[in-house]
Scaffold this motif. Structure first.
Motif, PDB file in Angstrom:
ATOM      1  N   PHE A  29       1.419  16.196 -12.995  1.00  0.00           N
ATOM      2  CA  PHE A  29       0.205  16.933 -13.329  1.00  0.00           C
ATOM      3  C   PHE A  29       0.004  18.186 -12.480  1.00  0.00           C
ATOM      4  CE2 PHE A  29      -0.521  12.441 -14.258  1.00  0.00           C
ATOM      5  CZ  PHE A  29      -0.777  12.512 -15.626  1.00  0.00           C
ATOM      6  N   CYS A  30       0.653  18.228 -11.328  1.00  0.00           N
ATOM      7  CA  CYS A  30       0.473  19.342 -10.384  1.00  0.00           C
ATOM      8  C   CYS A  30       1.833  19.954 -10.071  1.00  0.00           C
ATOM      9  CB  CYS A  30      -0.184  18.855  -9.097  1.00  0.00           C
ATOM     10  SG  CYS A  30      -1.783  18.088  -9.342  1.00  0.00           S
ATOM     11  N   THR A  31       2.034  21.161 -10.524  1.00  0.00           N
ATOM     12  CA  THR A  31       3.298  21.852 -10.305  1.00  0.00           C
ATOM     13  C   THR A  31       3.625  21.945  -8.819  1.00  0.00           C
ATOM     14  OG1 THR A  31       2.883  23.169 -12.292  1.00  0.00           O
ATOM     15  CG2 THR A  31       4.552  24.004 -10.766  1.00  0.00           C
ATOM     16  N   ASP A  32       4.840  21.612  -8.479  1.00  0.00           N
ATOM     17  CA  ASP A  32       5.365  21.694  -7.107  1.00  0.00           C
ATOM     18  C   ASP A  32       4.648  20.793  -6.113  1.00  0.00           C
ATOM     19  OD1 ASP A  32       7.372  23.480  -7.796  1.00  0.00           O
ATOM     20  OD2 ASP A  32       6.159  25.242  -7.342  1.00  0.00           O
ATOM     21  N   TYR A  33       3.976  19.776  -6.601  1.00  0.00           N
ATOM     22  CA  TYR A  33       3.246  18.872  -5.705  1.00  0.00           C
ATOM     23  C   TYR A  33       4.196  18.185  -4.717  1.00  0.00           C
ATOM     24  CZ  TYR A  33       0.229  15.108  -4.083  1.00  0.00           C
ATOM     25  OH  TYR A  33      -0.482  14.250  -3.295  1.00  0.00           O
ATOM     26  N   LEU A  34       5.292  17.591  -5.227  1.00  0.00           N
ATOM     27  CA  LEU A  34       6.233  16.912  -4.331  1.00  0.00           C
ATOM     28  C   LEU A  34       6.933  17.899  -3.409  1.00  0.00           C
ATOM     29  CD1 LEU A  34       7.831  14.155  -6.570  1.00  0.00           C
ATOM     30  CD2 LEU A  34       6.260  13.863  -4.662  1.00  0.00           C
ATOM     31  N   GLN A  47       0.833  -1.203   0.000  1.00  0.00           N
ATOM     32  CA  GLN A  47       0.000   0.000   0.000  1.00  0.00           C
ATOM     33  C   GLN A  47       0.869   1.254   0.000  1.00  0.00           C
ATOM     34  OE1 GLN A  47      -2.083  -0.951   3.628  1.00  0.00           O
ATOM     35  NE2 GLN A  47      -3.978  -1.469   2.538  1.00  0.00           N
ATOM     36  N   LEU A  48       1.904   1.238   0.810  1.00  0.00           N
ATOM     37  CA  LEU A  48       2.804   2.382   0.875  1.00  0.00           C
ATOM     38  C   LEU A  48       3.529   2.572  -0.452  1.00  0.00           C
ATOM     39  CD1 LEU A  48       4.166   4.606   2.563  1.00  0.00           C
ATOM     40  CD2 LEU A  48       5.831   2.892   3.276  1.00  0.00           C
ATOM     41  N   HIS A  49       3.974   1.494  -1.035  1.00  0.00           N
ATOM     42  CA  HIS A  49       4.655   1.531  -2.329  1.00  0.00           C
ATOM     43  C   HIS A  49       3.746   2.172  -3.381  1.00  0.00           C
ATOM     44  CE1 HIS A  49       6.860  -0.985  -5.634  1.00  0.00           C
ATOM     45  NE2 HIS A  49       7.187   0.276  -5.685  1.00  0.00           N
ATOM     46  N   LYS A  50       2.512   1.707  -3.458  1.00  0.00           N
ATOM     47  CA  LYS A  50       1.555   2.265  -4.422  1.00  0.00           C
ATOM     48  C   LYS A  50       1.291   3.741  -4.151  1.00  0.00           C
ATOM     49  CE  LYS A  50      -0.975  -1.864  -5.797  1.00  0.00           C
ATOM     50  NZ  LYS A  50      -2.298  -2.500  -5.869  1.00  0.00           N
ATOM     51  N   LEU A  51       1.155   4.090  -2.895  1.00  0.00           N
ATOM     52  CA  LEU A  51       0.873   5.478  -2.542  1.00  0.00           C
ATOM     53  C   LEU A  51       2.043   6.387  -2.930  1.00  0.00           C
ATOM     54  CD1 LEU A  51      -1.079   7.492  -1.268  1.00  0.00           C
ATOM     55  CD2 LEU A  51      -0.090   6.912   0.949  1.00  0.00           C
ATOM     56  N   LEU A  52       3.263   5.945  -2.666  1.00  0.00           N
ATOM     57  CA  LEU A  52       4.429   6.747  -3.053  1.00  0.00           C
ATOM     58  C   LEU A  52       4.508   6.906  -4.572  1.00  0.00           C
ATOM     59  CD1 LEU A  52       7.074   5.445  -0.516  1.00  0.00           C
ATOM     60  CD2 LEU A  52       6.457   7.844  -0.872  1.00  0.00           C
ATOM     61  N   ILE A  53       4.260   5.841  -5.309  1.00  0.00           N
ATOM     62  CA  ILE A  53       4.259   5.935  -6.770  1.00  0.00           C
ATOM     63  C   ILE A  53       3.190   6.925  -7.227  1.00  0.00           C
ATOM     64  CG2 ILE A  53       3.725   4.701  -8.921  1.00  0.00           C
ATOM     65  CD1 ILE A  53       5.059   2.219  -7.673  1.00  0.00           C
ATOM     66  N   ALA A  54       2.006   6.836  -6.655  1.00  0.00           N
ATOM     67  CA  ALA A  54       0.917   7.744  -7.043  1.00  0.00           C
ATOM     68  C   ALA A  54       1.282   9.202  -6.768  1.00  0.00           C
ATOM     69  CB  ALA A  54      -0.371   7.360  -6.313  1.00  0.00           C
ATOM     70  N   HIS A  55       1.875   9.470  -5.623  1.00  0.00           N
ATOM     71  CA  HIS A  55       2.277  10.846  -5.311  1.00  0.00           C
ATOM     72  C   HIS A  55       3.340  11.334  -6.299  1.00  0.00           C
ATOM     73  CE1 HIS A  55      -0.032  11.725  -1.775  1.00  0.00           C
ATOM     74  NE2 HIS A  55       0.419  10.662  -1.126  1.00  0.00           N
ATOM     75  N   ILE A  56       4.284  10.485  -6.632  1.00  0.00           N
ATOM     76  CA  ILE A  56       5.334  10.870  -7.576  1.00  0.00           C
ATOM     77  C   ILE A  56       4.743  11.110  -8.957  1.00  0.00           C
ATOM     78  CG2 ILE A  56       7.425  10.049  -8.747  1.00  0.00           C
ATOM     79  CD1 ILE A  56       8.078   8.612  -6.016  1.00  0.00           C
ATOM     80  N   ARG A  57       3.819  10.252  -9.368  1.00  0.00           N
ATOM     81  CA  ARG A  57       3.168  10.436 -10.675  1.00  0.00           C
ATOM     82  C   ARG A  57       2.307  11.705 -10.695  1.00  0.00           C
ATOM     83  NH1 ARG A  57       6.089   7.371 -13.884  1.00  0.00           N
ATOM     84  NH2 ARG A  57       5.765   5.153 -13.653  1.00  0.00           N
TER      85      ARG A  57
END
Length: 124
Positions: A95-100, A81-91
Motif C-alpha cells: 500500500f505504501c511505495t518504497d515502505y520496505l 509478536q515479532l512474526h506478526k509485526l514482520l508480516i504487517a510491515h511486508i503487507r
C-alpha cells in the motif's frame, strides 16, 4: 487476536540468512545507492516458506504499526509478536511505495531480524 502457526527453525534460519544487507553508513546521501536485490531475495524467501501466514493485520494493528523510530520496543517482542509485526510491515509495502526500502535504509528491518535471530538462538 489470531494465533499464527509456530514457525519452524528451518524457516527462521532461511529468513535470517536472506536478510537484506544493512544500509551503508555513508555521510553523503549521494554516496548511497540502494540495491533492491537483497530485499527481493528476502521477500522471495518469506513468501515461499511458511513465514507468510494469513491474518487480519489491519485489525490487529488498528491503532497503527509501532513507531519505526522507537527501537527499544523490539527487544521485548515475543516470537509471535515479532512474526506478526514482520508480516504487517511486508503487507504494508503493498500500500505504501518504497515502505520496505525505507525500513532497510533506517536500519529498522535489520533490528527486527536481529531480534528474530536472538529468539531463534533461544529455541530448544
Amino acid at each position: 487476536m489470531v494465533a499464527l502457526k509456530p514457525l519452524s527453525k528451518q524457516t527462521i534460519d532461511l529468513v535470517i540468512q536472506r536478510a537484506p544487507p544493512s544500509w551503508p553508513n555513508a555521510k553523503d546521501a549521494k554516496q548511497r545507492a540502494f540495491d533492491p536485490s537483497g530485499l527481493w531475495s528476502f521477500l522471495i524467501t518469506v513468501y515461499f516458506t511458511d513465514f507468510m501466514q494469513p491474518f487480519d493485520w489491519q485489525t490487529e494493528f488498528s491503532d497503527g504499526l509501532p513507531s519505526t523510530t522507537d527501537l527499544t520496543l523490539i527487544d521485548h517482542l515475543s516470537l509471535e509478536q515479532l512474526h506478526k509485526l514482520l508480516i504487517a510491515h511486508i503487507r504494508k509495502d503493498h500500500f505504501c511505495t518504497d515502505y520496505l526500502k525505507e525500513l532497510v535504509e533506517s536500519g529498522y528491518l535489520s533490528k527486527l531480524l536481529a531480534r528474530l535471530a536472538t529468539l531463534r538462538q533461544a529455541m530448544p
